[in-house]
Design a protein around this motif. Structure first.
Motif, PDB file in Angstrom:
ATOM      1  N   GLY A 175      -4.606  27.481 -12.918  1.00  0.00           N
ATOM      2  CA  GLY A 175      -3.384  26.702 -13.083  1.00  0.00           C
ATOM      3  C   GLY A 175      -3.153  26.297 -14.523  1.00  0.00           C
ATOM      4  N   ASP A 176      -2.017  25.623 -14.750  1.00  0.00           N
ATOM      5  CA  ASP A 176      -1.649  25.136 -16.076  1.00  0.00           C
ATOM      6  C   ASP A 176      -1.883  23.631 -16.142  1.00  0.00           C
ATOM      7  OD1 ASP A 176      -0.838  27.603 -17.043  1.00  0.00           O
ATOM      8  OD2 ASP A 176       1.188  27.374 -16.238  1.00  0.00           O
ATOM      9  N   ILE A 177      -2.477  23.189 -17.236  1.00  0.00           N
ATOM     10  CA  ILE A 177      -2.752  21.774 -17.463  1.00  0.00           C
ATOM     11  C   ILE A 177      -1.967  21.335 -18.686  1.00  0.00           C
ATOM     12  CG2 ILE A 177      -4.551  20.095 -18.053  1.00  0.00           C
ATOM     13  CD1 ILE A 177      -6.463  22.273 -16.667  1.00  0.00           C
ATOM     14  N   LYS A 178      -1.223  20.268 -18.549  1.00  0.00           N
ATOM     15  CA  LYS A 178      -0.427  19.753 -19.660  1.00  0.00           C
ATOM     16  C   LYS A 178      -1.273  18.807 -20.507  1.00  0.00           C
ATOM     17  CE  LYS A 178       3.470  21.667 -18.304  1.00  0.00           C
ATOM     18  NZ  LYS A 178       4.114  22.751 -19.094  1.00  0.00           N
ATOM     19  N   LEU A 179      -1.241  19.022 -21.824  1.00  0.00           N
ATOM     20  CA  LEU A 179      -1.903  18.137 -22.766  1.00  0.00           C
ATOM     21  C   LEU A 179      -0.910  17.715 -23.838  1.00  0.00           C
ATOM     22  CD1 LEU A 179      -5.293  20.033 -23.356  1.00  0.00           C
ATOM     23  CD2 LEU A 179      -4.902  18.086 -21.845  1.00  0.00           C
ATOM     24  N   VAL A 180      -1.164  16.590 -24.453  1.00  0.00           N
ATOM     25  CA  VAL A 180      -0.334  16.101 -25.552  1.00  0.00           C
ATOM     26  C   VAL A 180      -1.075  16.362 -26.858  1.00  0.00           C
ATOM     27  CG1 VAL A 180       0.766  14.099 -26.591  1.00  0.00           C
ATOM     28  CG2 VAL A 180       0.650  14.309 -24.094  1.00  0.00           C
ATOM     29  N   PHE A 181      -0.431  17.057 -27.788  1.00  0.00           N
ATOM     30  CA  PHE A 181      -1.050  17.387 -29.061  1.00  0.00           C
ATOM     31  C   PHE A 181      -0.360  16.630 -30.178  1.00  0.00           C
ATOM     32  CE2 PHE A 181      -1.688  20.814 -32.497  1.00  0.00           C
ATOM     33  CZ  PHE A 181      -2.877  20.226 -32.915  1.00  0.00           C
ATOM     34  N   LYS A 182      -1.118  15.778 -30.866  1.00  0.00           N
ATOM     35  CA  LYS A 182      -0.604  15.068 -32.042  1.00  0.00           C
ATOM     36  C   LYS A 182      -1.170  15.780 -33.263  1.00  0.00           C
ATOM     37  CE  LYS A 182       0.128  10.412 -33.907  1.00  0.00           C
ATOM     38  NZ  LYS A 182       1.596  10.570 -33.900  1.00  0.00           N
ATOM     39  N   LYS A 183      -0.313  16.564 -33.909  1.00  0.00           N
ATOM     40  CA  LYS A 183      -0.775  17.480 -34.956  1.00  0.00           C
ATOM     41  C   LYS A 183      -1.337  16.760 -36.177  1.00  0.00           C
ATOM     42  CE  LYS A 183       3.241  19.457 -34.493  1.00  0.00           C
ATOM     43  NZ  LYS A 183       4.464  20.279 -34.718  1.00  0.00           N
ATOM     44  N   SER A 184      -0.769  15.624 -36.539  1.00  0.00           N
ATOM     45  CA  SER A 184      -1.187  14.949 -37.772  1.00  0.00           C
ATOM     46  C   SER A 184      -2.623  14.448 -37.724  1.00  0.00           C
ATOM     47  CB  SER A 184      -0.249  13.776 -38.075  1.00  0.00           C
ATOM     48  OG  SER A 184      -0.308  12.823 -37.023  1.00  0.00           O
ATOM     49  N   ILE A 185      -3.160  14.247 -36.511  1.00  0.00           N
ATOM     50  CA  ILE A 185      -4.545  13.785 -36.394  1.00  0.00           C
ATOM     51  C   ILE A 185      -5.408  14.777 -35.603  1.00  0.00           C
ATOM     52  CG2 ILE A 185      -4.004  11.326 -36.643  1.00  0.00           C
ATOM     53  CD1 ILE A 185      -4.183  11.062 -33.607  1.00  0.00           C
ATOM     54  N   SER A 186      -4.859  15.965 -35.331  1.00  0.00           N
ATOM     55  CA  SER A 186      -5.593  17.035 -34.619  1.00  0.00           C
ATOM     56  C   SER A 186      -6.196  16.535 -33.308  1.00  0.00           C
ATOM     57  CB  SER A 186      -6.711  17.599 -35.509  1.00  0.00           C
ATOM     58  OG  SER A 186      -6.199  18.130 -36.690  1.00  0.00           O
ATOM     59  N   LYS A 187      -5.374  15.798 -32.557  1.00  0.00           N
ATOM     60  CA  LYS A 187      -5.899  15.169 -31.339  1.00  0.00           C
ATOM     61  C   LYS A 187      -5.101  15.577 -30.113  1.00  0.00           C
ATOM     62  CE  LYS A 187      -7.406  10.704 -29.508  1.00  0.00           C
ATOM     63  NZ  LYS A 187      -7.579   9.263 -29.822  1.00  0.00           N
ATOM     64  N   PHE A 188      -5.832  15.980 -29.075  1.00  0.00           N
ATOM     65  CA  PHE A 188      -5.240  16.272 -27.769  1.00  0.00           C
ATOM     66  C   PHE A 188      -5.527  15.106 -26.836  1.00  0.00           C
ATOM     67  CE2 PHE A 188      -5.561  20.411 -29.660  1.00  0.00           C
ATOM     68  CZ  PHE A 188      -4.520  21.149 -29.122  1.00  0.00           C
TER      69      PHE A 188
END
Length: 450
Positions: free
Chosen positions: A423-436
């Motif tokens: 399946g597909d899992i949704k994650l939030v990616f904040k690029k400026s701090i390289s954090k999921f």
């Protein structure tokens, strides 16, 4: 004076004599995998080889058949002659002692193999034409070849297995939460029940998708939840300091560009001090050898496990940069690497996450979502892996990059899961701090609105 190699000549004589008196003990020899090459004396090797042949053809194992078969092969005199073979029967032992005799013969044989391997290592080391890395690689492979010849697991009865399985199920029933190692992402944990020990996990994506950042997030979260166990990171592309800055940025929520240029205010320093304190408490160990070999990864992980008792995760960034053995092709080389990484996971009893590149075919399609066929250089990666995950950022392919938000919703796709669902899992990616981060459904509209 040269020392005699370890051997059990008397035990060999007794076992061979017993085989002609009590042929039924041949079954014990077969069960323990005793081979003619494990006998020390060449005459004993020839006699046992003939006994193996008689067993294989279904003929009785007795004195007459052994002598007749040796005569047919013109090897009777080389096997000591008829008188010697008759004398062997006087050395016969009780079948009760058979297993211990077989084990002793096999142990002595392995001691000889170890000595021969050590002699070869010493001889090669005196030859200065080879570089030190090649010498160490060959030496470790020689020792590993000896250990692989140890007798493997025996058959287990269904009664034994079911008892163990039921005991394990009962233990799991009484556990709270997941049964494996927490990833820090609840949706992923629901699919996998946590990363399972002994699993090889492939995390694959095209460049710039954030797979290295996600792997570091996994490492940090696993180390946080498993304080007594070590986490090993092999970074073949990024130096240790740069990698630690990424970890620190994600942990402290301070933008990574500030860590690069040093433009930090008082609030940033407070966050960094708190984040560095938390990271310092976690047993995360980083190796940034750029041309590391699988044998070196094995060696370093074994040492780490011996020092800290257990490993909770090994991360390798990335698979295609590992220096392989001298194989016929790069595809074969990558196949050997992936197979050895699976062996590493089982031996260390911990999950191993190996990052992998995808082929450029992904870019040629209208739909850029990765598929298993896109795994680069070898289909054996898919075969060896217990889990294959793809990281996909749809907004990466949008043209107006300047208008893109710092925070975006990304897909982590479970494309292969040997012991669970896909399946597909949704994650939030904040690029400026390289954090999921785990995706919170309730915040979708106000955070990710286009």
């Amino acid at each position: 004076m040269a020392r005699e190699l370890p051997n059990s000549q008397n035990l060999e004589q007794s076992l061979l004599g017993s085989l002609m008196v009590y042929p039924s003990i041949m079954q014990s020899c077969m069960d323990q995998g005793l081979d003619y090459e494990e006998f020390y004396l060449p005459i004993h090797q020839k006699i046992y080889a003939v006994i193996q042949e008689l067993q294989g053809t279904g003929k009785p194992i007795d004195l007459n058949n052994v002598i007749a078969r040796l005569q047919d092969k013109n090897e009777l005199e080389q096997a000591g002659g008829s008188d010697y073979i008759i004398q062997l029967m006087d050395s016969a032992i009780s079948p009760v002692n058979t297993n211990s005799y077989i084990e002793s013969i096999k142990n002595k044989a392995q001691m000889r193999q170890l000595i021969l391997a050590a002699d070869t290592i010493a001889e090669n080391t005196y030859d200065s034409s080879e570089d030190i890395d090649t010498l160490l690689d060959d030496a470790e492979r020689s020792i590993m070849d000896v250990t692989r010849h140890r007798r493997g697991a025996e058959f287990e009865s269904s009664a034994e297995i079911i008892d163990r399985v039921m005991e394990e199920l009962n233990r799991l029933k009484n556990m709270e939460g997941i049964t494996g190692i927490k990833t820090g992402y609840s949706d992923l944990d629901r699919y996998t029940n946590g990363f399972q020990r002994g699993d090889l996990i492939i995390l694959a994506a095209r460049p710039a998708m954030g797979k290295s950042a996600l792997a570091l997030n996994f490492a940090s979260e696993v180390a946080k939840h498993n304080k007594e166990e070590a986490v090993a990171i092999f970074s073949l592309e990024m130096p240790t300091d740069s990698l630690m800055k990424r970890l620190l940025s994600a942990e402290s929520n301070v933008e990574s560009n500030k860590l690069r240029n040093g433009s930090l205010n008082a609030q940033d320093w407070n966050k960094l001090n708190e984040g560095s304190s938390r990271l310092g408490e976690r047993k995360i160990f980083i190796d940034d050898t750029s041309s590391i070999k699988v044998s070196q990864i094995f060696s370093k992980c074994r040492k780490l496990k011996s020092e800290y008792g257990a490993l909770s995760l090994v991360v390798i960034d990335y698979l295609q940069l590992i220096t392989g053995t001298r194989a016929d092709s790069r595809q074969q080389e990558v196949s050997d690497i992936s197979r050895n990484l699976k062996i590493l996971a089982k031996e260390l009893d911990c999950p191993v996450i190996a990052l992998s590149q995808l082929s450029r075919e992904v870019e040629k399609r209208t739909d850029h979502r990765p598929q298993l066929a896109d795994l680069r250089e070898s289909g054996s990666i898919e075969q060896d892996a217990d889990i294959v995950m793809f990281l996909y950022r749809e907004k990466y392919y949008e043209k107006d990059e300047e208008e893109q938000s710092d925070t975006e919703l990304v897909d982590l796709t479970l494309a292969k899961h040997r012991n669970g669902g896909l399946g597909d899992i949704k994650l939030v990616f904040k690029k400026s701090i390289s954090k999921f981060s785990a995706w919170e459904q309730s915040r979708e509209d106000d955070v990710y609105a286009n």
